[in-house]
Every structure is written in C-alpha cells, then in structure tokens.
Design a protein around this motif. Structure first.
Motif, PDB file in Angstrom:
ATOM      1  N   LYS A   1       0.686  -1.253   0.157  1.00 43.32           N
ATOM      2  CA  LYS A   1       0.279  -0.111   0.041  1.00 43.32           C
ATOM      3  C   LYS A   1       0.789   1.238  -0.068  1.00 43.32           C
ATOM      4  CE  LYS A   1      -2.810  -1.296   3.675  1.00 43.32           C
ATOM      5  NZ  LYS A   1      -3.718  -1.068   4.673  1.00 43.32           N
ATOM      6  N   ARG A   2       0.469   2.272  -0.504  1.00 41.10           N
ATOM      7  CA  ARG A   2       0.988   3.536  -0.677  1.00 41.10           C
ATOM      8  C   ARG A   2       0.560   4.358   0.201  1.00 41.10           C
ATOM      9  NH1 ARG A   2       0.624   6.564  -5.688  1.00 41.10           N
ATOM     10  NH2 ARG A   2       2.030   7.845  -4.589  1.00 41.10           N
ATOM     11  N   THR A   3       1.632   5.238   1.041  1.00 36.12           N
ATOM     12  CA  THR A   3       0.909   6.215   2.135  1.00 36.12           C
ATOM     13  C   THR A   3       0.794   7.598   1.424  1.00 36.12           C
ATOM     14  OG1 THR A   3       2.303   5.279   3.683  1.00 36.12           O
ATOM     15  CG2 THR A   3       1.638   7.173   4.094  1.00 36.12           C
ATOM     16  N   ILE A   4      -0.399   7.954   1.612  1.00 37.84           N
ATOM     17  CA  ILE A   4      -0.991   9.262   0.741  1.00 37.84           C
ATOM     18  C   ILE A   4      -1.169  10.307   1.984  1.00 37.84           C
ATOM     19  CG2 ILE A   4      -2.615  10.495  -0.746  1.00 37.84           C
ATOM     20  CD1 ILE A   4      -1.022   8.079  -2.244  1.00 37.84           C
ATOM     21  N   ILE A   5      -0.224  11.496   1.843  1.00 34.41           N
ATOM     22  CA  ILE A   5      -0.390  12.356   2.867  1.00 34.41           C
ATOM     23  C   ILE A   5      -1.135  13.414   2.365  1.00 34.41           C
ATOM     24  CG2 ILE A   5       1.025  14.305   4.256  1.00 34.41           C
ATOM     25  CD1 ILE A   5       3.027  12.016   4.364  1.00 34.41           C
TER      26      ILE A   5
ATOM     27  N   TYR B   1       6.411  12.756  11.607  1.00 33.70           N
ATOM     28  CA  TYR B   1       4.897  12.409  11.322  1.00 33.70           C
ATOM     29  C   TYR B   1       5.054  10.922  10.615  1.00 33.70           C
ATOM     30  CZ  TYR B   1       0.707  12.338   8.480  1.00 33.70           C
ATOM     31  OH  TYR B   1      -0.540  11.624   8.080  1.00 33.70           O
ATOM     32  N   LEU B   2       6.006  10.602   9.846  1.00 37.01           N
ATOM     33  CA  LEU B   2       5.991   9.102   9.122  1.00 37.01           C
ATOM     34  C   LEU B   2       6.472   8.257  10.195  1.00 37.01           C
ATOM     35  CD1 LEU B   2       7.511  10.112   5.685  1.00 37.01           C
ATOM     36  CD2 LEU B   2       5.077   9.313   6.166  1.00 37.01           C
TER      37      LEU B   2
ATOM     38  N   TYR C   1       3.216   7.463  12.288  1.00 36.19           N
ATOM     39  CA  TYR C   1       2.171   6.902  11.374  1.00 36.19           C
ATOM     40  C   TYR C   1       2.836   5.421  11.147  1.00 36.19           C
ATOM     41  CZ  TYR C   1      -0.717   6.097   7.062  1.00 36.19           C
ATOM     42  OH  TYR C   1      -1.620   5.828   6.460  1.00 36.19           O
ATOM     43  N   TYR C   2       3.818   4.930  10.835  1.00 36.21           N
ATOM     44  CA  TYR C   2       4.205   3.677  10.636  1.00 36.21           C
ATOM     45  C   TYR C   2       4.036   2.845  12.115  1.00 36.21           C
ATOM     46  CZ  TYR C   2       4.479   4.449   5.800  1.00 36.21           C
ATOM     47  OH  TYR C   2       4.421   4.860   4.128  1.00 36.21           O
TER      48      TYR C   2
ATOM     49  N   GLN D   1       0.669   1.902  12.902  1.00 40.07           N
ATOM     50  CA  GLN D   1       0.332   0.957  11.841  1.00 40.07           C
ATOM     51  C   GLN D   1       0.864  -0.605  12.361  1.00 40.07           C
ATOM     52  OE1 GLN D   1       1.556   1.802   7.786  1.00 40.07           O
ATOM     53  NE2 GLN D   1      -0.911   2.515   7.525  1.00 40.07           N
TER      54      GLN D   1
END
Length: 85
Positions: free
Chosen positions: A3-7, A41-42, A45-46, A49
């Motif tokens: 999956k791509r991460t879209i910000i 942020y990333l 985020y990960y 997840q």
C-alpha cells in the motif's frame, strides 16, 4: 510494500506552518525543519500501523475472545504471555 501512504499536502503543510510559527520561524532552517517534521510524522504513522497490526494478530485471531470482551485479568495474562516471547 503493498500500500502507498498518501499524505494530504494541504493538511500537512498547514500543521507544519502552525508548529513552525508557534516555535519561532527561522527562514534559513525551514527546509530542514520541514524534513524533521515529515520524519516525525511518518515515524509515528508507521509505528502505530505496526502496533495496530500486532494487536490485531494477537488479540483477534489467536483467541476465542476479542480484545473488548476480555476481562482485565485475561488481558494481563495475554500481555504477560506475549512479553515472554
């Protein structure tokens, strides 16, 4: 990676601008600060997840009870068991 991460660029930029302004805008460091903000942020985020995936695997698929149906004692025993491995 499947999956791509879209910000959302508008939301990200607005949050960065607000935080950068609040701590004192430094024109010479704005790119460096933006990269640090994105890295933070990333990372968060990960990390969340990974946590959600681990929780889902350990509390929903391997037990008869779902997380929300466990008593406090059952939950504590499950956490103790997970920490042994």
């Amino acid at each position: 990676m499947d999956k791509r991460t879209i910000i959302d660029p508008d939301q990200f930029a607005m949050q960065f601008a607000k935080s950068n302004y609040a701590k004192g805008f430094n024109e010479k460091e704005v790119v460096v600060e933006a990269k640090k903000f994105l890295l933070s942020y990333l990372t968060a985020y990960y990390l969340i997840q990974d946590f959600d995936d681990t929780e889902r695997q350990n509390f929903e698929q391997t037990t008869d009870k779902k997380f929300q149906d466990m008593s406090f004692e059952e939950l504590m025993n499950k956490v103790i068991h997970l920490n042994k491995y």
